[in-house]
Design an enzyme around this catalytic site. Structure first.
Site, mmCIF file in Angstrom:
data_model
loop_
_atom_site.group_PDB
_atom_site.id
_atom_site.type_symbol
_atom_site.label_atom_id
_atom_site.label_comp_id
_atom_site.label_asym_id
_atom_site.label_seq_id
_atom_site.Cartn_x
_atom_site.Cartn_y
_atom_site.Cartn_z
ATOM 1 N N ASN A 56 -10.646 -3.091 -6.927
ATOM 2 C CA ASN A 56 -9.480 -1.850 -7.547
ATOM 3 C C ASN A 56 -10.157 -1.670 -9.145
ATOM 4 O O ASN A 56 -9.732 -0.813 -9.746
ATOM 5 C CB ASN A 56 -8.169 -2.460 -7.714
ATOM 6 C CG ASN A 56 -7.509 -2.300 -6.554
ATOM 7 O OD1 ASN A 56 -6.432 -3.270 -6.188
ATOM 8 N ND2 ASN A 56 -7.897 -1.436 -5.531
ATOM 9 N N ASP A 96 0.940 -1.129 0.117
ATOM 10 C CA ASP A 96 -0.106 0.192 0.048
ATOM 11 C C ASP A 96 0.842 1.520 -0.059
ATOM 12 O O ASP A 96 1.958 1.325 0.225
ATOM 13 C CB ASP A 96 -0.880 0.012 1.197
ATOM 14 C CG ASP A 96 -1.966 0.894 0.991
ATOM 15 O OD1 ASP A 96 -2.326 1.392 0.083
ATOM 16 O OD2 ASP A 96 -2.668 1.208 2.003
HETATM 17 C C1 FPP Z 1 -1.850 0.325 -3.274
HETATM 18 O O1 FPP Z 1 -1.451 1.463 -3.358
HETATM 19 C C2 FPP Z 1 -1.333 -0.576 -4.434
HETATM 20 C C3 FPP Z 1 -2.055 -0.820 -5.354
HETATM 21 C C4 FPP Z 1 -3.593 -0.977 -5.546
HETATM 22 C C5 FPP Z 1 -1.380 -1.600 -6.475
HETATM 23 C C6 FPP Z 1 -0.051 -2.434 -6.062
HETATM 24 C C7 FPP Z 1 0.651 -2.794 -7.317
HETATM 25 C C8 FPP Z 1 1.823 -2.610 -7.615
HETATM 26 C C9 FPP Z 1 2.827 -2.432 -6.596
HETATM 27 C C10 FPP Z 1 2.343 -2.850 -8.981
HETATM 28 C C11 FPP Z 1 1.740 -4.292 -9.501
HETATM 29 C C12 FPP Z 1 2.757 -5.209 -9.103
HETATM 30 C C13 FPP Z 1 3.322 -6.084 -9.873
HETATM 31 C C14 FPP Z 1 4.108 -7.190 -9.479
HETATM 32 C C15 FPP Z 1 2.874 -6.511 -11.159
HETATM 33 P P1 FPP Z 1 -2.587 2.611 -3.414
HETATM 34 O O2 FPP Z 1 -2.547 3.065 -4.981
HETATM 35 O O3 FPP Z 1 -3.678 2.334 -2.792
HETATM 36 O O4 FPP Z 1 -1.758 3.736 -2.722
HETATM 37 P P2 FPP Z 1 -2.456 5.026 -1.829
HETATM 38 O O5 FPP Z 1 -3.335 4.314 -0.712
HETATM 39 O O6 FPP Z 1 -1.322 5.753 -1.356
HETATM 40 O O7 FPP Z 1 -3.268 5.898 -2.947
#
Ligand code: FPP
Length: 255
Positions: free
Chosen positions: A72, A24
């Site tokens: 998502n 996250d």
């Molecule tokens: C949460 O951060 C993260 C995600 C919803 C996506 C996680 C994905 C990756 C790290 C990339 C994909 C990985 C691979 C291995 C292909 P957020 O966007 O919710 O962050 P925030 O809460 O700060 O907005």
């Protein structure tokens, strides 16, 4: 995976064999730098390799990463497309490296919303890496509720077909139909970015999982942060609903 295959140092009372991670904070990391959310996700992908290295260092042979949840899809369409493109690029780019490092990749979650092209790519990478001894589960279009529902549906089909009696349905039967049926439940779940919730990740499997919450955003989560989480886990007592033993058994020595 049999206990005999594990390195000596993890074959203890409470071994650390399986780590799950809720990655996250990509968006916040990007915003703090005046970058796009996608730049944050891109930086997040770069952290995966380091985490695999840290797992190897600690003798952890299963890691499950929450890369994209069932919920998502509700994000802005550009972000969803960007995340799917990053996922496909990761598979293409890392395939040979995963084979070389002995990592077998399994993508867990629904696939009905993926393009046929992405489904073929996933199949190819899963097949190419199948012999690896370290398991990387990438949860994409995954939700813990979805997982339990799809398991229930498959069990219901068996009952309707006469292959299973309702009274024979127990926890073992349900577990056998979950996406991660072939690996033990996570010993430890790490969530970054200071949030303390499960967010519909491995709802069934987390029954007795230990949790560590790291304050840093996922793109800043490095080997040292991973080691700190492992050290915290080592200090925990795992009782699985039982009472305290006379000599408290800690998770120490578990990699
Ligand atoms: C949460 O951060 C993260 C995600 C919803 C996506 C996680 C994905 C990756 C790290 C990339 C994909 C990985 C691979 C291995 C292909 P957020 O966007 O919710 O962050 P925030 O809460 O700060 O907005």
């Amino acid at each position: 995976m049999s206990e005999a295959k594990l390195p000596e140092r993890v074959a203890t009372a409470h071994p650390l064999r399986h780590v799950a991670i809720i990655m996250d904070g990509n968006g916040r990391w990007a915003r703090a730098r005046g970058l796009s959310r996608l730049a944050g996700h891109r930086a997040g992908v770069e952290r995966v390799r380091e985490v695999l290295d840290a797992c190897r260092e600690h003798g952890i042979d299963i890691v499950t990463l929450f890369a994209f949840s069932s919920e998502n899809w509700q994000r802005p369409v550009e972000e969803v497309h960007g995340l799917m493109a990053l996922f496909a690029a990761y598979l293409r780019r890392e395939r040979n490296d995963l084979v070389r490092r002995g990592v077998s990749l399994k993508v867990v979650g629904g696939r009905s919303r993926f393009s046929p092209r992405l489904c073929r790519l996933i199949d190819r990478v899963e097949q190419a890496t199948a012999a690896g001894g370290t398991r990387l589960n990438l949860a994409v279009d995954y939700g813990g509720r979805w997982d339990i529902v799809q398991a229930a549906r498959r069990i219901a089909e068996q009952v309707c077909a006469g292959g299973l009696a309702p009274e024979d349905i127990d926890e073992t039967v349900l577990e056998r139909h979950l996406c991660l049926a072939d690996v033990p439940a996570p010993d430890l779940c790490i969530r970054t970015a200071g949030e303390q919730r499960i967010s519909n990740f491995l709802l069934w499997q987390f029954a007795y999982t230990e949790f560590c919450f790291a304050d840093c955003h996922w793109p800043d989560f490095d080997g040292d942060a991973f080691r700190a989480a492992v050290a915290e886990y080592r200090g925990r007592q795992r009782r699985f609903g039982r009472s305290l033993p006379a000599e408290p058994s800690r998770c120490s020595g578990s990699g």
